[in-house]
Design a protein around this motif. Structure first.
Motif, PDB file in Angstrom:
ATOM      1  N   ALA A   9     127.387  45.960 178.503  1.00 43.06           N
ATOM      2  CA  ALA A   9     128.278  46.705 178.211  1.00 43.06           C
ATOM      3  C   ALA A   9     127.665  48.241 178.481  1.00 43.06           C
ATOM      4  N   GLY A  10     128.755  49.214 178.639  1.00 39.52           N
ATOM      5  CA  GLY A  10     128.402  50.481 179.022  1.00 39.52           C
ATOM      6  C   GLY A  10     129.519  51.695 179.055  1.00 39.52           C
ATOM      7  N   TYR A  11     128.903  52.866 179.304  1.00 37.28           N
ATOM      8  CA  TYR A  11     130.080  53.724 179.337  1.00 37.28           C
ATOM      9  C   TYR A  11     130.035  54.290 180.715  1.00 37.28           C
ATOM     10  N   GLY A  12     131.018  54.642 181.542  1.00 42.48           N
ATOM     11  CA  GLY A  12     131.171  55.009 182.839  1.00 42.48           C
ATOM     12  C   GLY A  12     130.697  53.823 183.634  1.00 42.48           C
ATOM     13  N   ARG A  52     134.472  47.912 174.635  1.00 38.47           N
ATOM     14  CA  ARG A  52     134.632  46.514 175.075  1.00 38.47           C
ATOM     15  C   ARG A  52     133.393  46.019 175.975  1.00 38.47           C
ATOM     16  N   CYS A  53     132.849  44.760 175.662  1.00 36.74           N
ATOM     17  CA  CYS A  53     131.809  44.540 176.536  1.00 36.74           C
ATOM     18  C   CYS A  53     132.370  43.953 177.807  1.00 36.74           C
ATOM     19  N   ASP A  66     135.224  39.737 171.065  1.00 37.89           N
ATOM     20  CA  ASP A  66     135.345  40.681 172.169  1.00 37.89           C
ATOM     21  C   ASP A  66     136.694  40.574 172.804  1.00 37.89           C
ATOM     22  N   GLY A  67     136.997  41.961 173.150  1.00 38.51           N
ATOM     23  CA  GLY A  67     138.452  42.312 173.505  1.00 38.51           C
ATOM     24  C   GLY A  67     139.298  42.730 172.316  1.00 38.51           C
ATOM     25  N   ARG A  72     141.611  44.773 164.482  1.00 40.20           N
ATOM     26  CA  ARG A  72     141.400  43.524 164.347  1.00 40.20           C
ATOM     27  C   ARG A  72     140.357  42.914 163.964  1.00 40.20           C
ATOM     28  N   VAL A  73     139.224  43.667 164.369  1.00 41.97           N
ATOM     29  CA  VAL A  73     137.861  43.427 163.854  1.00 41.97           C
ATOM     30  C   VAL A  73     137.510  43.826 162.456  1.00 41.97           C
TER      31      VAL A  73
END
Lengths: 244, 292
Positions: A9-12, A52-53, A66-67, A72-73
């Motif tokens: 997972a990450g940003y950008g 999101r992963c 995931d997702g 919901r989590v």
């Protein structure tokens, strides 16, 4: 049982997490430690649904997380105290804590009962109920942030750097609360820069570096691992340091 | 002395109405971080509709807010879901361009269906006043003020006593923490945009009686509303209330003791003076990159 398998997972553009495997058994306190940029907080964001992963899976028991959206989590019993500035400063302490029960808002009796239980466990909530959260000290804010998470009676509590910016007295209060919550059966996953504090509170430890898990084991085993000592404690294990 | 009291009372009456008009703009900015340039056009759209309703059915223009507010709530909700939402998370400049575009579309629409001419709804009480001692209170302004107070009071109760209101305030103060307690960002943003539009629904109906208007009047109104929320602090409802009262008082006191031409200009001079001392406005939080 919380399970992360091969999570990226990450940003950008880049991946902060590069294939993370992690488990938290019910009733345990797991502490993730590691240097800045290791991806510790990102793990919590992936679990709580804020991020999101890209590949891999996150599950709570048989349920895939995931997702899922953060709400919901939350509904599945996972709440998160973020690293800093997690309160609504212009709202009262009472409003802040009650907003932790946003998902159960239609059941007024349950909400009132949960609020009363939280006030009993954390007396600060009752004593400062009418004050604006923005007027609290750092330690008090942290207590209110945790109190807010307890409104849903979580199965799993995610705590991001609970010691950040706290004076020793506040730190002792937060640490005591974490211990008592765990004794009450709440499973916890901590991220902590303060290695000694974090592993001291935890039953299990995870060491991350460069977006990967480097070491796992019981908190004592991780704390006393020579590699760990060389990495984070200046060449001597925590136990040796404490003896010294 | 009576002249001074009269000017102050009139200033408060007008300020209350300005506060209602500005509340929508600041509510939308607080939650969505969008500067809704179309807010002025919403007012003129509603004022034109109110005028038409009054001319064709005789319904009192101010009372017709019970029709225009729900209609604008619906229009605001639809606009958010299908247009404004698309720029969610993008730079603030995008929101200015988009909402300016919406304002131009509304202006063009009004030019086509209503024509480019001045209008004003003039019910029977339009030129009547209440007399309290030596003070004359124009009925239209009193009724407009009362409507504004009722709506602002309702908005206050909604924001503080309901879960929907708490969700709006929470999202406005800390969006990521709001997500962590399960508040849906899209639904809350749509509600805030719809409520902000509904406040223009009431404001526009009042405007149709108190001020002559034509399709391009929205430029004048958005300038005033932006002035009010900048003075009070962007996103702050109490700030909008105080900013609006300052504008109302500045206008009436200048018109009474100076000249009508200077009355609006004085307000902008007050804004400049305040912003020199408090760049974040009277009630705004100062944004610093190191703590953002």
């Amino acid at each position: 049982m919380l399970t992360l398998e091969n999570v990226t997972a990450g940003y950008g553009g880049g991946d902060v997490l590069q294939g993370v495997d992690l488990t938290c058994a019910p009733g345990t306190v797991t502490c993730i430690v590691g240097p800045n940029g290791a991806g510790k907080s990102t793990v919590l964001k992936v679990i709580s649904g804020l991020l999101r992963c890209r590949t891999g899976s996150v599950s709570l028991g048989e349920t895939r997380l995931d997702g899922l959206d953060p709400s919901r989590v939350l509904a599945l019993g996972i709440t998160q105290v973020p690293q800093s500035q997690a309160l609504f400063p212009g709202m009262t302490v009472r409003e802040n804590v009650q907003l932790g029960g946003y998902l159960i808002r239609r059941d007024r009796k349950l909400l009132a009962a949960r609020y009363a239980a939280v006030c009993e466990r954390i007396p600060l909530v009752a004593s400062r109920a009418g004050d604006h959260a923005g007027n609290l000290s750092g330690g008090q804010r942290r207590m209110v942030e945790i109190a807010r998470c307890l409104m849903l009676e979580p199965k799993l509590l995610l705590l991001d750097e609970p010691s950040l910016g706290l004076d020793p007295q506040s730190l002792a209060g937060v640490a005591g609360l974490i211990r008592s919550l765990n004794e009450g059966g709440t499973t916890m996953l901590l991220v902590e820069q303060n290695v000694r504090l974090g592993l001291g509170l935890a039953t299990h430890g995870v060491v991350m570096e460069g977006g990967r898990v480097r070491l796992t084991g019981t908190a004592a085993a991780v704390r006393d691992n020579p590699e760990m000592a060389a990495l984070y404690l200046g060449g001597t294990s925590a136990k040796e340091t404490q003896r010294g | 002395m009576a002249q001074f009291v009269q000017a102050v009372v009139l200033g408060v009456l007008i300020g209350g109405i300005y506060a209602l008009m500005a509340s929508g703009l600041t509510l939308i900015f607080g939650v969505l971080r969008i500067v809704n340039i179309a807010q002025g056009a919403f007012l003129i759209l509603v004022a034109t509709f109110t005028w038409w309703l009054w001319r064709t059915t005789g319904i009192d223009p101010i009372l017709s807010a019970v029709i225009t507010a729900p209609l604008m709530f619906g229009l605001g909700w639809v606009l958010y879901r299908f247009v404004v939402r698309r720029i969610s998370g993008q730079a603030a400049s995008m929101s200015v361009l988009l909402t300016f575009g919406i304002a131009l579309v509304i202006e063009g629409f009004l030019n086509v269906v209503a024509g480019n001419k001045f209008r004003s709804a003039t019910p029977a009480y339009f030129e009547q006043s209440f007399r309290v001692g030596d003070i004359l209170l124009p009925k239209a302004q009193v009724y407009g003020f009362l409507a504004a107070v009722v709506v602002l009071g309702g908005l206050y109760l909604l924001l503080t006593r309901t879960w929907a209101g708490r969700a709006i305030r929470a999202t406005s103060q800390n969006p990521s923490a709001a997500a962590l307690v399960g508040i849906g960002a899209t639904a809350t943003a749509a509600l805030a945009f719809a409520l902000g539009s509904a406040s223009a629904g009431v404001g526009g109906s009042i405007l149709s009686v108190l001020y002559p208007f034509f399709p391009a009047s929205h430029y004048d109104w958005i300038s005033r509303l932006l002035g009010i929320v900048v003075l009070g602090g962007m996103g702050s409802l109490p700030g909008a209330l105080v900013g609006a009262l300052v504008l109302g008082l500045a206008e009436t006191l200048t018109a009474t003791y100076g000249s009508l031409q200077w009355s609006t200009l004085v307000f902008y001079l007050v804004i400049m003076a305040v912003l020199l001392v408090r760049p974040q406005g009277l009630f705004g939080a100062r944004l610093r990159e190191d703590v953002a």
